[in-house]
Design a protein around this motif. Structure first.
Motif, PDB file in Angstrom:
ATOM      1  N   THR A   4     -15.583  26.408  -3.507  1.00 28.78           N
ATOM      2  CA  THR A   4     -14.847  25.163  -3.332  1.00 28.78           C
ATOM      3  C   THR A   4     -15.779  23.969  -3.496  1.00 28.78           C
ATOM      4  OG1 THR A   4     -15.228  25.176  -0.945  1.00 28.78           O
ATOM      5  CG2 THR A   4     -13.217  26.262  -1.755  1.00 28.78           C
ATOM      6  N   LEU A   5     -15.191  22.814  -3.724  1.00 34.68           N
ATOM      7  CA  LEU A   5     -15.983  21.597  -3.889  1.00 34.68           C
ATOM      8  C   LEU A   5     -16.745  21.285  -2.609  1.00 34.68           C
ATOM      9  CD1 LEU A   5     -16.746  19.139  -5.604  1.00 34.68           C
ATOM     10  CD2 LEU A   5     -14.696  17.998  -4.752  1.00 34.68           C
ATOM     11  N   SER A   6     -16.103  21.462  -1.447  1.00 34.40           N
ATOM     12  CA  SER A   6     -16.797  21.177  -0.189  1.00 34.40           C
ATOM     13  C   SER A   6     -17.976  22.120   0.014  1.00 34.40           C
ATOM     14  CB  SER A   6     -15.823  21.282   0.982  1.00 34.40           C
ATOM     15  OG  SER A   6     -15.325  22.609   1.114  1.00 34.40           O
ATOM     16  N   TRP A   7     -17.822  23.382  -0.376  1.00 36.24           N
ATOM     17  CA  TRP A   7     -18.934  24.331  -0.250  1.00 36.24           C
ATOM     18  C   TRP A   7     -20.079  23.928  -1.171  1.00 36.24           C
ATOM     19  CZ3 TRP A   7     -17.616  30.192   0.506  1.00 36.24           C
ATOM     20  CH2 TRP A   7     -18.747  30.864   0.970  1.00 36.24           C
ATOM     21  N   LEU A   8     -19.750  23.515  -2.383  1.00 39.24           N
ATOM     22  CA  LEU A   8     -20.798  23.069  -3.311  1.00 39.24           C
ATOM     23  C   LEU A   8     -21.558  21.883  -2.739  1.00 39.24           C
ATOM     24  CD1 LEU A   8     -22.076  23.222  -6.195  1.00 39.24           C
ATOM     25  CD2 LEU A   8     -20.314  21.595  -6.906  1.00 39.24           C
ATOM     26  N   ARG A   9     -20.833  20.963  -2.108  1.00 37.66           N
ATOM     27  CA  ARG A   9     -21.481  19.766  -1.571  1.00 37.66           C
ATOM     28  C   ARG A   9     -22.334  20.047  -0.341  1.00 37.66           C
ATOM     29  NH1 ARG A   9     -16.449  15.546  -2.686  1.00 37.66           N
ATOM     30  NH2 ARG A   9     -17.145  14.965  -4.794  1.00 37.66           N
ATOM     31  N   GLU A  33     -13.410  28.809 -15.737  1.00 38.93           N
ATOM     32  CA  GLU A  33     -12.155  29.455 -16.130  1.00 38.93           C
ATOM     33  C   GLU A  33     -10.959  28.725 -15.562  1.00 38.93           C
ATOM     34  OE1 GLU A  33     -12.608  33.612 -15.067  1.00 38.93           O
ATOM     35  OE2 GLU A  33     -13.363  34.003 -17.076  1.00 38.93           O
ATOM     36  N   SER A  34     -11.103  28.145 -14.378  1.00 34.63           N
ATOM     37  CA  SER A  34      -9.984  27.400 -13.794  1.00 34.63           C
ATOM     38  C   SER A  34     -10.501  26.514 -12.674  1.00 34.63           C
ATOM     39  CB  SER A  34      -8.900  28.346 -13.256  1.00 34.63           C
ATOM     40  OG  SER A  34      -9.388  29.091 -12.159  1.00 34.63           O
ATOM     41  N   VAL A  35      -9.766  25.452 -12.416  1.00 34.61           N
ATOM     42  CA  VAL A  35      -9.980  24.595 -11.254  1.00 34.61           C
ATOM     43  C   VAL A  35      -8.624  24.439 -10.593  1.00 34.61           C
ATOM     44  CG1 VAL A  35     -10.749  22.370 -10.376  1.00 34.61           C
ATOM     45  CG2 VAL A  35     -11.880  23.360 -12.376  1.00 34.61           C
ATOM     46  N   PRO A 156     -10.682  21.305  -4.063  1.00 32.10           N
ATOM     47  CA  PRO A 156     -10.536  22.049  -5.326  1.00 32.10           C
ATOM     48  C   PRO A 156     -11.381  23.317  -5.340  1.00 32.10           C
ATOM     49  CG  PRO A 156     -10.788  19.707  -5.751  1.00 32.10           C
ATOM     50  CD  PRO A 156     -11.050  19.901  -4.286  1.00 32.10           C
ATOM     51  N   LEU A 157     -10.800  24.368  -5.927  1.00 27.35           N
ATOM     52  CA  LEU A 157     -11.457  25.669  -6.043  1.00 27.35           C
ATOM     53  C   LEU A 157     -11.857  25.901  -7.485  1.00 27.35           C
ATOM     54  CD1 LEU A 157     -12.172  28.474  -4.746  1.00 27.35           C
ATOM     55  CD2 LEU A 157      -9.895  29.208  -5.469  1.00 27.35           C
ATOM     56  N   PHE A 158     -13.155  26.102  -7.728  1.00 27.59           N
ATOM     57  CA  PHE A 158     -13.683  26.397  -9.060  1.00 27.59           C
ATOM     58  C   PHE A 158     -13.780  27.912  -9.230  1.00 27.59           C
ATOM     59  CE2 PHE A 158     -15.184  22.193  -8.078  1.00 27.59           C
ATOM     60  CZ  PHE A 158     -15.199  21.505  -9.277  1.00 27.59           C
TER      61      PHE A 158
END
Length: 788
Positions: A4-9, A33-35, A156-158
């Motif tokens: 997720t975006l929060s996990w990346l941050r 592949e998807s967002v 958002p989920l990458f």
């Protein structure tokens, strides 16, 4: 790999948008592949309060609720046992799409009582498996607020495709490092997690040399309280598709995703003696945590204690030592396994786990101490407990594994190999941001998380991909004297024409994998070529048909709300004797918008796909007027709604409705139409010249005559049409079937319209009579007689 975006941050300090991050990931070689933004699909759902709850007059298990969703009371029929006056939950208004149930809400009468929407459960909103009752929110939840905003679901989920050479990107930390190197933010430092050991580890650990494990670090944490993990951890794991189990297990899953570091926990009270990593022995079995039983072989790397097996090392643990809510003392494992040994063990037993996926690609051997300390700190934070010292067992080969590797990079080689100029200073800065350390001169120390870096060309690739291959100048290669210009082969020109026509007729081109699963191959006749060492079970067989790939692509699009799908693919089928060029077509969903009278949309029919096939064959140069239509196109097609097109003994195409069993298996609607055109069976054009034939419109008026024939029921209409057309190929321009008539008890009648085109003189009545006689005689040869 999902995150997720929060996990990346948590690892990357950045203000970049989702689109910027996705674009940069793809340019770095981490294809997105998807967002997916959960807040978008849950946008219509709001926090609501149940004002009243009364029994349904016609059903004991239903209640009639008055619900306030911010705009006054609404009547809702609800079957949840926990629905009651005063509670707050999640309300879906009419028109909202319920993702967990795959339907849209509308105002409807339920057992005679009107219902204006619904109160939702966790499963209906894809937030969990709970379906015993509706979601119950705290009393202070604001009525009328979007539920996604209230619950913090706007994250958002990458989903990215990680290539096998990038094991570091099986963790969020590695992805963040790449983005930081490319200028999308700054990599945050990892928190310091020094652990004070309160006692010596009492569990002995030993490794058998050559077992497939080079290092095994273990630490006992006693006095823990294992229970559900906190909401933040459960939410993070659920977002990436993992099911929360307990705090101790969730910690290991967290580090597997966060840092690409698989860990394992044992209930120390269930261990008999010490831990030994060794080869398997004949006849040994164990029950695994995935509810399966495995019998090991001597080539397997196993974890064992004095009582027997505890699991397959680096692949899957055993249930006999698994942690439970009653666990108070836990042994934490942080090991390094040989990638080849893990891959062979996993393939031998057909076990696919997150741990195997990471170990067989190679985890960082230098961070055992840091990882076990970080995991211990989280266990103590969530479960309490006192930690022991770390016991590290290694084999003689461990020193070679952790020995720093150095690779030389000459700055001028970047331009020579990549074609782009990058200043030496920028090259060095990029490598440092990626974790490489300068070793003096032109040498660089390779970090442990990059086992794929082997030589100078690898460092050039690292610099080039971070700079961006889109900066590569487009310069044509010089043509040497006497070298001819490239000329497309007839087969290539045919494929280009068909590709353009299919797109012009409204189809979208798909490019799917040439490797498919064994189950998908069996559904379409079975694969003749099976890979000995596949990347995964889903890519094990060379495709015998292009239709499985199109079916999977269509199902994904339908699941995302696409109403009408027209897909085609031009590629190769892999059969026993050869690779066959093929064009596949798939039509599903709505063929046309909703009709204003009925309010319903028309589904695709076999005639729709037949029209596409004939148009494509005509473009390819096939004599469509001479093709023979045969009923039935094989086991993959509906037996009564499919056909083949042949020219003599050569089969040019097969088309029709996909078999209902296959449509259901691939999550497609029943009326899904498919086709395959066999390009190598289309006869080559006879005209070798490039000039177009001069347009010569007829100078005489065409004449039409209708004929009604009584035919045997077994006679195909196409056979009758061909027979009539052959009565006089010079004068008969077209034959069209326009009527089929058969009374309840009587003969079958087919009516044909025959178009005559005179070229030299106007036809007299005698000419027409003679031609009609020839037509009747030709029809009689196939068993038809003129109806009187």
């Amino acid at each position: 790999m999902k995150f997720t975006l929060s996990w990346l941050r948590e690892h990357l300090e950045t203000d970049a948008s989702v689109e910027q991050i996705a674009d940069k990931l793809t340019s770095l070689g981490l294809e997105v592949e998807s967002v997916d933004d959960p807040a978008e699909k849950l946008a219509p759902f709001v926090v609501a309060e149940v004002l009243t709850a009364e029994r349904h007059p016609q059903a004991d298990k239903l209640q009639v609720l008055q619900v306030n969703a911010g705009n006054g009371p609404l009547q809702v029929v609800c079957g949840a046992p926990n629905a009651r006056a005063g509670m707050k939950g999640v309300f879906g208004p009419p028109g909202a799409y319920v993702p967990g149930s795959s339907f849209s809400l509308k105002v409807a009468a339920i057992r005679g009582v009107e219902s204006n929407g619904m109160m939702c459960s966790e499963r209906e909103l894809e937030l969990g498996e709970g379906h015993d009752g509706i979601i119950e929110l705290p009393a202070d939840a604001p009525v009328g607020e979007r539920f996604a905003d209230y619950a913090g679901l706007a994250d958002p989920l990458f989903d990215i495709a990680v290539t096998p050479n990038r094991p570091d990107c099986f963790g969020v930390r590695g992805i963040a490092r790449d983005l930081a190197a490319a200028g999308i933010g700054t990599l945050r430092p990892l928190p310091s997690t020094g652990i004070a050991a309160g006692f010596d580890n009492p569990v002995p650990i030993a490794i058998e040399d050559g077992s497939g494990c080079a290092a095994f670090a273990g630490r006992l944490v006693r006095g823990v309280r294992n229970g559900p993990s906190p909401d933040w951890l459960q939410k993070r794991l659920r977002a990436v598709g993992l099911r929360p189990i307990s705090a101790l297990v969730d910690v290991t899953n967290f580090f597997s995703i966060d840092r690409a570091r698989p860990l394992h926990v044992y209930d120390a009270a269930l261990l008999k003696g010490g831990i030994t990593v060794r080869h398997g022995r004949e006849g040994e079995r164990f029950d695994a945590l995935n509810d399966r039983s495995y019998e090991v072989v001597p080539d397997d790397c196993v974890i064992a204690d004095d009582s027997g097996l505890l699991g397959l090392g680096g692949v899957v643990g055993g249930s006999s030592s698994g942690v439970t809510e009653g666990t108070t003392d836990v042994l934490l494992e942080c090991a390094w396994f040989d990638p080849v040994a893990i891959a062979r063990t996993g393939q031998r037993h057909q076990v696919h786990t997150d741990a195997r996926a990471r170990f067989e690609r190679g985890v960082d051997p230098h961070e055992l101490d840091a990882s076990i300390d970080a995991a211990t700190a989280m266990i103590q934070q969530l479960c309490g407990g006192e930690a022991s010292s770390v016991t590290l067992a290694t084999t003689p080969g461990w020193s070679e594994v952790i020995e720093p590797r150095q690779v030389t990079l000459r700055p001028e080689r970047v331009a020579a190999l990549s074609g782009m100029y990058v200043a030496p200073g920028e090259q060095a800065a990029i490598l440092e941001r990626l974790g490489f350390k300068a070793a003096g001169g032109q040498s660089w120390i390779v970090p442990g998380w990059r086992p794929d870096i082997d030589g100078e060309a690898d460092l050039v690739e690292e610099v080039a991909r971070v700079v961006g291959l889109d900066r590569l100048p487009s310069d044509p290669l010089p043509r040497e004297p006497g070298v001819a210009h490239a000329v497309a082969l007839p087969a290539q020109r045919l494929e280009r024409r068909l590709r353009r026509l299919a797109a012009a007729r409204g189809a979208h081109e798909a490019v799917t994998w040439s490797f498919i699963s064994e189950a998908d191959a069996d559904a379409f006749g079975g694969g003749a070529r099976v890979l000995a060492n596949p990347i995964s079970e889903e890519m094990k067989v060379m495709r015998p048909s292009l239709l499985p790939g199109l079916a999977r692509a269509a199902a994904r699009n339908l699941a995302r709300g696409v109403g009408s799908i027209r897909l085609f693919e031009l590629g190769r089928r892999y059969l026993v004797d050869a690779e066959r060029p093929t064009l596949a077509l798939l039509l599903t969903g709505d063929a046309a918008p909703r009709d204003w009278q009925s309010g319903k949309a028309r589904a695709f029919s076999p005639y729709d796909v037949k029209a596409e096939v004939l148009a494509l064959l005509a473009e390819g140069g096939a004599p469509t007027a001479n093709l023979q239509l045969g009923a039935g196109a094989g086991a993959s097609f509906h037996p009564g709604r499919s056909a083949t097109l042949r020219l003599g003994k050569a089969e040019l195409a097969r088309f029709g409705e996909l078999h209902p069993t296959l449509a259901k298996a691939f999550d497609l609607p029943p009326a899904t139409q498919v086709a395959e055109l066999f390009l190598d069976a289309i006869p080559a054009a006879r005209n070798k010249g490039r000039a177009r034939v001069a347009f010569a419109p007829p100078t005489l008026q065409p004449v039409t005559r209708d004929f009604a024939f009584v035919v045997p029921e077994a006679l195909a209409a196409g056979d009758l049409v061909r027979a009539v057309r052959g009565a006089d190929k010079a004068l008969i321009a077209d034959v069209r079937l326009f009527d089929r008539y058969q009374p309840a008890e009587g003969d079958l009648s087919l009516a044909l319209e025959v178009t005559l085109q005179p070229n030299e003189k106007t036809l007299t009545e005698a000419d027409l009579t003679a031609l009609s006689n020839r037509i009747v005689a030709a029809a009689a040869k196939v068993g038809a007689r003129l109806r009187t």
